[in-house]
Design a protein around this motif. Structure first.
Motif, PDB file in Angstrom:
ATOM      1  N   THR B  68      -1.906  -4.495   7.368  1.00 22.70           N
ATOM      2  CA  THR B  68      -2.457  -3.423   6.560  1.00 22.70           C
ATOM      3  C   THR B  68      -2.505  -2.102   7.314  1.00 22.70           C
ATOM      4  OG1 THR B  68      -4.602  -4.215   7.263  1.00 22.70           O
ATOM      5  CG2 THR B  68      -3.869  -4.858   5.071  1.00 22.70           C
ATOM      6  N   ARG B  70      -1.343   1.263   8.572  1.00 26.58           N
ATOM      7  CA  ARG B  70      -0.306   2.243   8.262  1.00 26.58           C
ATOM      8  C   ARG B  70       0.041   3.023   9.504  1.00 26.58           C
ATOM      9  NH1 ARG B  70      -1.937   6.292   6.092  1.00 26.58           N
ATOM     10  NH2 ARG B  70      -4.143   5.785   6.079  1.00 26.58           N
ATOM     11  N   THR B  72       1.803   6.314  10.526  1.00 24.48           N
ATOM     12  CA  THR B  72       2.468   7.542  10.107  1.00 24.48           C
ATOM     13  C   THR B  72       3.618   7.874  11.046  1.00 24.48           C
ATOM     14  OG1 THR B  72       0.270   8.252   9.464  1.00 24.48           O
ATOM     15  CG2 THR B  72       2.002   9.874   9.307  1.00 24.48           C
ATOM     16  N   LEU B  75       7.045   6.851   9.956  1.00 25.55           N
ATOM     17  CA  LEU B  75       7.671   7.471   8.794  1.00 25.55           C
ATOM     18  C   LEU B  75       8.429   8.705   9.253  1.00 25.55           C
ATOM     19  CD1 LEU B  75       4.815   7.200   6.168  1.00 25.55           C
ATOM     20  CD2 LEU B  75       6.874   5.825   6.340  1.00 25.55           C
ATOM     21  N   ASP B  76       9.665   8.763   8.843  1.00 25.61           N
ATOM     22  CA  ASP B  76      10.562   9.801   9.313  1.00 25.61           C
ATOM     23  C   ASP B  76      10.230  11.177   8.748  1.00 25.61           C
ATOM     24  OD1 ASP B  76      14.179   9.571   9.428  1.00 25.61           O
ATOM     25  OD2 ASP B  76      12.654  10.083  10.916  1.00 25.61           O
ATOM     26  N   PRO B  77       9.919  12.146   9.575  1.00 24.73           N
ATOM     27  CA  PRO B  77       9.791  13.483   9.015  1.00 24.73           C
ATOM     28  C   PRO B  77      11.181  13.994   8.666  1.00 24.73           C
ATOM     29  CG  PRO B  77       9.581  13.559  11.386  1.00 24.73           C
ATOM     30  CD  PRO B  77       9.774  12.132  11.038  1.00 24.73           C
ATOM     31  N   PHE B  79      10.836  13.952   5.406  1.00 23.17           N
ATOM     32  CA  PHE B  79      10.692  13.402   4.066  1.00 23.17           C
ATOM     33  C   PHE B  79       9.701  12.264   3.986  1.00 23.17           C
ATOM     34  CE2 PHE B  79      13.940  15.944   2.410  1.00 23.17           C
ATOM     35  CZ  PHE B  79      14.944  16.015   3.342  1.00 23.17           C
ATOM     36  N   GLY B  80       9.252  11.796   5.122  1.00 22.43           N
ATOM     37  CA  GLY B  80       8.313  10.693   5.071  1.00 22.43           C
ATOM     38  C   GLY B  80       8.942   9.381   4.686  1.00 22.43           C
ATOM     39  N   SER B  81      10.229   9.208   4.923  1.00 25.84           N
ATOM     40  CA  SER B  81      10.873   7.943   4.552  1.00 25.84           C
ATOM     41  C   SER B  81      10.684   6.890   5.642  1.00 25.84           C
ATOM     42  CB  SER B  81      12.352   8.164   4.259  1.00 25.84           C
ATOM     43  OG  SER B  81      12.875   9.189   5.055  1.00 25.84           O
ATOM     44  N   THR B  95       7.188   1.787   2.802  1.00 25.39           N
ATOM     45  CA  THR B  95       6.986   3.198   2.460  1.00 25.39           C
ATOM     46  C   THR B  95       5.654   3.750   2.946  1.00 25.39           C
ATOM     47  OG1 THR B  95       6.248   2.419   0.319  1.00 25.39           O
ATOM     48  CG2 THR B  95       8.476   3.294   0.451  1.00 25.39           C
ATOM     49  N   LEU B  96       4.710   2.873   3.262  1.00 30.38           N
ATOM     50  CA  LEU B  96       3.433   3.373   3.763  1.00 30.38           C
ATOM     51  C   LEU B  96       3.345   3.250   5.279  1.00 30.38           C
ATOM     52  CD1 LEU B  96       0.776   2.267   1.159  1.00 30.38           C
ATOM     53  CD2 LEU B  96       0.966   4.502   2.180  1.00 30.38           C
ATOM     54  N   PRO B 266      -2.368  -4.525  -4.046  1.00 28.05           N
ATOM     55  CA  PRO B 266      -2.300  -3.997  -2.685  1.00 28.05           C
ATOM     56  C   PRO B 266      -3.699  -3.962  -2.100  1.00 28.05           C
ATOM     57  CG  PRO B 266      -1.969  -2.263  -4.319  1.00 28.05           C
ATOM     58  CD  PRO B 266      -1.966  -3.546  -5.053  1.00 28.05           C
ATOM     59  N   PRO B 267      -3.920  -4.038  -0.803  1.00 26.65           N
ATOM     60  CA  PRO B 267      -2.862  -4.085   0.191  1.00 26.65           C
ATOM     61  C   PRO B 267      -2.349  -5.490   0.497  1.00 26.65           C
ATOM     62  CG  PRO B 267      -4.967  -3.920   1.266  1.00 26.65           C
ATOM     63  CD  PRO B 267      -5.253  -3.971  -0.194  1.00 26.65           C
ATOM     64  N   ASP B 277       9.262  -2.557  -3.697  1.00 29.31           N
ATOM     65  CA  ASP B 277       9.252  -1.338  -2.891  1.00 29.31           C
ATOM     66  C   ASP B 277      10.658  -0.927  -2.525  1.00 29.31           C
ATOM     67  OD1 ASP B 277       6.284  -1.539  -0.769  1.00 29.31           O
ATOM     68  OD2 ASP B 277       6.674  -0.637  -2.728  1.00 29.31           O
TER      69      ASP B 277
ATOM     70  N   LYS C 317      16.129  14.863  -1.329  1.00 28.86           N
ATOM     71  CA  LYS C 317      16.622  14.610   0.022  1.00 28.86           C
ATOM     72  C   LYS C 317      18.098  14.976   0.125  1.00 28.86           C
ATOM     73  CE  LYS C 317      16.205  10.901   3.355  1.00 28.86           C
ATOM     74  NZ  LYS C 317      15.730   9.558   3.545  1.00 28.86           N
ATOM     75  N   LEU C 366       2.984  13.086   3.341  1.00 34.97           N
ATOM     76  CA  LEU C 366       4.189  12.309   3.621  1.00 34.97           C
ATOM     77  C   LEU C 366       4.539  11.407   2.456  1.00 34.97           C
ATOM     78  CD1 LEU C 366       4.026  11.205   7.338  1.00 34.97           C
ATOM     79  CD2 LEU C 366       5.780  12.565   6.212  1.00 34.97           C
ATOM     80  N   GLN C 367       3.515  10.813   1.860  1.00 39.51           N
ATOM     81  CA  GLN C 367       3.791   9.919   0.741  1.00 39.51           C
ATOM     82  C   GLN C 367       4.397  10.671  -0.426  1.00 39.51           C
ATOM     83  OE1 GLN C 367       3.906   6.730   0.571  1.00 39.51           O
ATOM     84  NE2 GLN C 367       3.412   6.878   2.732  1.00 39.51           N
ATOM     85  N   GLY C 369       6.349  13.070  -0.151  1.00 39.09           N
ATOM     86  CA  GLY C 369       7.715  13.484   0.168  1.00 39.09           C
ATOM     87  C   GLY C 369       7.820  14.373   1.367  1.00 39.09           C
ATOM     88  N   GLY C 370       6.720  14.611   2.054  1.00 40.99           N
ATOM     89  CA  GLY C 370       6.826  15.352   3.304  1.00 40.99           C
ATOM     90  C   GLY C 370       6.652  16.839   3.145  1.00 40.99           C
ATOM     91  N   GLU C 446      -3.707   4.031  -1.719  1.00 40.95           N
ATOM     92  CA  GLU C 446      -3.884   3.212  -0.529  1.00 40.95           C
ATOM     93  C   GLU C 446      -4.464   4.016   0.618  1.00 40.95           C
ATOM     94  OE1 GLU C 446      -3.502  -0.062   0.135  1.00 40.95           O
ATOM     95  OE2 GLU C 446      -3.292  -0.154  -2.028  1.00 40.95           O
ATOM     96  N   ARG C 449      -8.015   4.456  -0.037  1.00 46.06           N
ATOM     97  CA  ARG C 449      -8.744   3.213   0.244  1.00 46.06           C
ATOM     98  C   ARG C 449      -8.983   3.056   1.735  1.00 46.06           C
ATOM     99  NH1 ARG C 449      -8.518  -2.404  -1.256  1.00 46.06           N
ATOM    100  NH2 ARG C 449      -6.773  -2.158  -2.662  1.00 46.06           N
TER     101      ARG C 449
END
Lengths: 320, 319, 595
Positions: B68, B70, B72, B75-77, B79-81, B95-96, B266-267, B277, C317, C366-367, C369-370, C446, C449
């Motif tokens: 659980t 996360r 950050t 996650l790729d800056p 775009f946050g992917s 994704t989280l 979730p989670p 996802d 993107k 970020l969630q 989309g940044g 999330e 939460r």
């Protein structure tokens, strides 16, 4: 015979009524969006909202709403209007039916074309390497979730997002009348993916039925009579083994016509299944009721046809 | 796909100690022991169950972050992917930013619990209902059969979706069926028990006419005695066969419900949810691949065990 | 979803995130984005992206195609209140005032002839109308070629109260005398001294805000003799058959198939000499209900295409990495987490501050989309709205619980202790959180939460579809009283003004039994009074200062937790010169052209 058919048809309507009632009750409990508020728009004074509620009959007791709904369905074939798009549910379903039929019909052709020969050959050459490989493959195919297979194939083979872009990607579906080659191309992957699981299941089924039939006495008699092996297999063996397959086939077709939700979702095919899924996702009550009734109708009719076919084949069934 | 049960030789089993030097049960075990493929599958399942029970330990031992948490950083800056397999996250992140490996290990719990509990409940319910319908006949049978017909006419996935959605709010349905795992289990049980109920009903109907039942009755045996002593033992074989067919299907059913968004909340992690996802972020192949393979292998194992059981019960059917 | 937008009046469209970049403008120093280059967005999100501004060398002619995933919410100018609908409305109709694409805060006389004249007591607003503006229609009717008169504008307002039109913002911005029980009939507060003069009498000294609201489409004239019989029906004809409207703009709706397509053609009665708009395109075709991924791909590799609504993350993107000059980002609205300020535990200000400190707003950004999608927000007024700078701009208002975008557990613990939880954590009181089950709203829930978990609360998370979430729960007062946190909230202003931005969400007087947009049930006497007063200020700088203060107060009292200043992405294919109306963060069709 005729009486049997009539009895079954009456039973069918009773069943449909039961299904629709059950749907009504079940989705009444669903916390759906308030259509009166949606329609009232932003000004939404309590009076306006109450006005709309009255006009939609939302304040009537459940059984009154049900009765009004069923009357509209039976008398006018009117399934109401979607809470979300205000489109007629009947029109929405009918416009999406061709896509679902295309998907089902094509997959059907593919899986029968694969399952019948594979199942037969595996049964004949049982325990051979070929048998083990094909049955192993079949087992693998029925162990994979269809949407996962879909995603994997898209990832590998879809034109714009896939690694080896061979097939058109998701969201490329067009009607056959608008662009036949586009229609065909967009459905190739979905057909293959949808057919995979079914082909595997039917191949296994056919194999096991055929093996059992081939062990029967009359087969031995036929061979003893000197009939060529091929005639024994095709005429006596497969013909007998096919009947249970026909049963299951009928039921599966009925089920698929109600919409293959998973396949349609992954490949973004605008069919009935996709519509049902979207409707549940947005708590769009009339659309949900319409699609459930619709899907149930196909399943029940398929059941009916299969039962009637059986009644023709086996007279004992009629009197049970 | 409607399950079809290959014929089982109930008479042979019913004759009890009469002729064979070895009891049918012994023969059954022997045949199973010799089926290496089924044994291998059984071992896999046992390991899976072990891993699921010991999930927290497994995750900690292998040095993976908790499911659980996360991250950050993963996650790729800009775009946050999500990022793929790396030294820190062996199977990548979702994704989280949560570790896919940990979630897979915990996800096994969901699949197994649902499969076993849901299938078990469906079997129990199906047997009870089917026997009631067949044994008592008359209007009891009619009502039950019509209800079963109705449930069978419902498109299963829609039924599952609808029930799960309807019971996903507030206190759930009847206060007991709370959102998440309980809802999924109940939904799957309701959606699948009609099949076995029908089959059991058919079996009991045919058994009812057999001579040994008449004999027992003429000897004065009570209903309950007949049910438990004569009928139930003959149902063991079809029950086992049916359960082995349906359990892997139920694993896929739960995954499908999760994929469509009405599974566990979730989670909590579920393999189906993880694949869902993946369908949103197409570049993230690891999200799609690893949970999918896990599903395929698990279901395959159960299918193999099921096949093995069927073979052992009645070798003629598969030759 | 479309009907929902009407119900929620410019709430953020569901399931799309908005990518905005006002940054490109800073380079040109047009001053429309909070102006001062020193206030540049902290993330470097801009270089090389499209500017989407008009230029002198644009070409005439051609057909542009727009692709939308959603359909239109309303077609009737009297009811329209949604980003997508505005694009059509303002291309086909003219209201009293307009706004240039690059300058969202300055009303430019359109139908009006000059600026409005306000009486000394701020209760009367008088507008002079231009002459020679005529109605165009598809079929020949009694009003074809007829001149627009003040009586038509008067009727436009009156029909807004007709249930078949049901305008949503009239009472908020136009408190007209005599409109108390209006239902489509005569309103005494609107008078027409002559054919080209209209006068509004207000029931309170609200002229400062009303004059700013004269850009709204309710000011679009509707000839009474023509439309009155239409308005007697439900739904009215302007809404159901928009091809039959009487058009005043450079284009007309030639055909409309609900949920499928729409076509705009030139309006032969439109006189370019009376209008600042160039109207380069000959024809605009709109395809609705296109899958957004397909739309994105088609716009990327096709020609003469542009997006109708927000592109999906994958598309953003792709453009941002492979076609930077064809994507633009425009700031518009805000996003925040609504908290029930009237019920324990969050009725305690310290607990709210702790929540704000515990929330990882960077993760939420970020969630969505940044960095391109928006800037992490530290107060409620977004960069384009006057008052933004006065509230602290990008640097924030200075409170410690919003100082770090990633959240600050130490500060959170401190406020929890102040709230009486000695250990710095609560011990299990249950908290009910509602959110949308669409991505990315689901992922945002999330993160919310996690924040509450870290504070020691026992979180129950309920995820629902958008329509149900709002119409049954997060917009319904009685339900809101039982919910602690509504996760997915945000606001797009009706027009670029701080009153339009903050009033509906944070004024205690804006709490309604249904369609309630004050999801925090925030009712603070001081703030309510400040909002009422702020609406009455005419002077630009004074207004900005006053509202900057209100914004600060909202942050200090944690009326909600702001987390994003949204940016809207717009994309074109290679042969389209796109021009964005910054007040709407969408295309201004009357300025677009082909290359």
């Amino acid at each position: 015979m005729v009486r049997y058919i009539i009895r079954r048809i009456i039973g069918m309507f009773v069943l449909l009524a039961l299904v629709s009632a059950a749907t009504f009750v079940m989705f009444y409990a669903l916390p759906t969006a308030d259509p009166a508020v949606l329609r009232a728009g932003r000004q939404g004074t309590p009076e306006l909202i109450a006005q709309i509620r009255r006009s939609l009959g939302l304040d009537d007791p459940l059984y009154v709403q049900y009765w009004t709904y069923m009357k509209a369905v039976v008398l006018h074939f009117d399934f109401g209007f979607s809470y979300e798009t205000n489109e007629s549910v009947r029109d929405a379903i009918l416009s999406r039916l061709p896509a679902t039929i295309s998907l089902t019909a094509g997959a059907l052709v593919v899986w029968l074309a694969v399952a019948l020969p594979v199942g037969t050959i595996s049964a004949i050459k049982r325990r051979s390497l070929l048998d083990r490989i094909t049955m192993g493959g079949a087992l693998l195919a029925i162990s994979a979730p269809v949407y996962w297979l879909g995603l994997v194939t898209l990832y590998l083979f879809a034109k714009d997002v896939g690694t080896f872009g061979i097939f058109p990607g998701p969201n490329t579906y067009v009607g056959i009348t608008r662009d036949p080659s586009g229609w065909f191309g967009s459905l190739l992957l979905p057909w293959l993916v949808l057919a995979a699981g079914f082909a595997a299941f039917y191949a296994r089924l056919l194999r096991s039925n055929l093996v059992e039939v081939m062990g029967e006495d009359y087969i031995r008699t036929a061979r003893a009579k000197g009939l060529p092996e091929r005639r024994v297999i095709w005429h006596h063996g497969v013909r007998a083994a096919i009947t249970p397959i026909a049963t299951v086939l009928g039921l599966d077709i009925g089920m698929l016509l109600g919409g293959a939700i998973l396949t349609e979702s992954v490949f973004n095919i605008p069919g009935v299944g996709r519509y049902a899924f979207d409707a549940i996702g947005s708590a769009d009550l009339p659309a949900i009721q319409g699609t459930v009734l619709f899907a149930a109708f196909f399943v029940i009719v398929a059941n009916l046809l299969v039962d009637i076919a059986y009644a023709f084949i086996d007279p004992r069934v009629r009197y049970s | 796909m409607s399950p079809v049960v290959p014929a089982v030789d109930a008479d042979a089993l019913a004759l009890g100690d009469a002729i064979a030097a070895r009891s049918p049960l012994e023969l059954f075990w022997r045949r199973l022991r010799e089926d290496r493929v089924a044994l291998a599958a059984l071992t896999f399942i046992a390991l899976l169950v072990l891993m699921a029970i010991l999930a927290p330990l497994v995750v900690k031992l292998l040095g993976a972050p908790p499911p659980t948490e996360r991250s950050t950083a993963a996650l790729d800056p800009p775009f946050g992917s999500p990022t793929g397999p790396s030294s820190v996250h062996v199977f990548g992140v979702d994704t989280l930013g949560r570790d896919v490996f940990s979630r897979m290990v915990y996800g096994a719990r969901v699949s197994l619990v649902v499969a076993v509990v849901a299938t078990g409940s469906a079997v129990v319910a199906g047997v009870v209902v089917g026997m009631l319908a067949a044994y008592y006949g008359g209007w009891v049978d009619t009502i039950i059969s019509r209800t079963l017909d109705m449930l069978l006419a419902f498109p299963i996935l829609l039924l599952g979706l609808g029930l799960a959605s309807a019971c996903s709010l507030g206190d759930g349905c009847l206060g007991v069926i709370r959102p998440g795992l309980p809802v999924v289990i109940v939904v799957i049980a309701i959606a699948t028990f009609p099949y076995i109920a029908r089959i059991i009903r058919g079996q009991v109907l045919s058994l009812r006419e057999k001579e040994f039942i008449e004999a027992a009755r003429s000897l004065g045996a009570s209903d309950r005695r007949i049910i438990f002593r004569q009928i139930l033992p003959n149902l063991v074989a079809p029950i086992i066969v049916y359960a082995t067919l349906v359990l892997p299907q139920n694993i896929l059913f739960e995954a499908a419900l999760s994929f469509l968004g009405v599974g566990v909340q979730p989670p909590q992690a579920s393999w189906g949810q993880m694949i869902a996802d993946a369908s949103r972020s197409f570049d993230a192949w690891w999200l799609m691949f690893f949970p999918g393979i896990a599903l395929v292998l698990t279901v395959l194992a159960f299918n193999l065990v099921g096949d093995g059981l069927q073979d052992a019960l009645d070798p003629k059917a598969r030759a | 979803m479309t009907a929902l937008r009407a119900a929620t009046s410019r709430r953020h469209p569901p399931r799309r995130f908005a990518v905005v970049g006002c940054v490109a403008l800073l380079a040109l120093a047009l001053g429309a984005c909070g102006g001062n280059p020193d206030d540049a967005s902290t993330p470097t999100a801009s270089d090389g992206y499209g500017t989407a501004l008009p230029s002198g060398d644009q070409k005439r002619g051609g057909t542009l195609k727009l692709l939308s995933a959603e359909g239109f919410s309303h077609m009737d100018p009297g009811a329209v209140n949604f980003q997508l609908d505005f694009m059509v409305t303002y291309a086909t109709q003219r209201g009293l005032y307009y706004r240039r694409p690059g300058d969202p805060t300055t009303p430019v006389p359109d139908l009006a002839d000059g600026q409005p004249v306000v009486s000394a007591d701020n209760r009367t607003v008088r507008v002079k109308l231009k002459r020679g503006i005529r109605y165009g229609t598809n079929e020949k009717t009694a009003v074809t070629g007829r001149e627009v008169t003040a009586a038509d504008v008067k009727y436009a307002f009156e029909r807004g109260y007709n249930p078949s039109v049901a305008n949503g913002y009239l009472p908020t911005y136009f408190p007209l005398a005599g409109s108390q029980h209006a239902d489509g009939g005569e309103i005494s507060g609107i008078t027409t001294p002559d054919d080209h003069m209209i006068e509004f009498e207000l029931s309170k000294p609200f002229a400062a805000t009303t004059t700013r609201a004269l850009v709204m489409p309710i000011t679009i004239p509707v000839p009474k003799s023509y439309a009155a019989p239409f308005d007697a029906k439900q739904p009215n004809v302007y809404e159901a058959d928009p091809e039959r409207q009487a058009f005043t703009g450079p284009y007309m709706i030639q055909s409309y198939e609900a949920g499928k397509s729409m076509t705009l053609v030139r309006n032969p009665q439109w006189d370019p000499d009376t209008d600042i708009r160039p109207a380069y395109l000959d024809r605009i075709e709109w395809t609705l209900n296109v899958d957004p991924s397909i739309a994105g791909r088609q716009i990327f590799s096709g020609s003469r295409l542009a997006n109708g609504d927000t592109p999906v993350p994958g598309t953003v993107k792709r453009f941002a990495t492979q076609a930077k000059d064809r994507i633009s980002f425009t700031p518009l609205g805000n996003r925040f987490v609504a908290i029930n300020t009237q019920r324990r535990p969050f009725s305690d200000l310290n607990v709210r501050k702790a929540f704000a400190a515990a929330l990882d707003r960077r993760a939420m950004q970020l969630q969505r989309g940044g960095v391109l999608i928006g800037d992490v927000a530290s107060h409620f007024l977004p960069p384009t709205i006057p008052g933004f700078r006065e509230a602290g701009g990008f640097a924030g208002t200075g409170v410690d619980y919003l100082a770090k975008p990633e959240g600050d557990p130490a500060v959170a613990a401190r406020y929890m202790r102040r709230a009486g939880f000695a250990s710095g954590k609560a011990n299990g009181p249950s908290v009910l959180v509602f959110g949308s089950n669409d991505s990315p709203a689901k992922e945002i829930a999330e993160v919310i939460r996690d924040a509450l978990d870290s504070l020691g609360f026992d979180v129950t998370l309920r995820l629902l579809d958008q329509a149900t979430l709002y119409t049954k729960f997060c917009n319904v007062e009685s339900q809101l009283r039982k919910i602690d946190v509504c996760g997915s909230f945000g606001w797009l202003p009706d027009f670029i003004d701080p009153y339009a931005m903050l009033n509906s969400n944070f004024s205690g007087n804006a709490i309604l039994p249904v369609n309630n947009t004050n999801a925090s049930l925030f009712d603070d006497q001081q703030v309510n009074a400040a909002i009422e007063k702020g609406a009455l200020i005419s002077d630009k700088e004074q207004r900005a200062r006053a509202w900057g203060q209100i914004d600060k107060q909202l942050v200090e009292k944690v009326a909600a937790i702001p987390y994003l200043w949204d940016k809207v992405a717009n994309i074109v294919s290679k042969d389209v010169h796109g021009v964005i109306a910054r007040w709407n963060a969408s295309w201004d069709l009357a300025y677009m052209s082909l290359k």
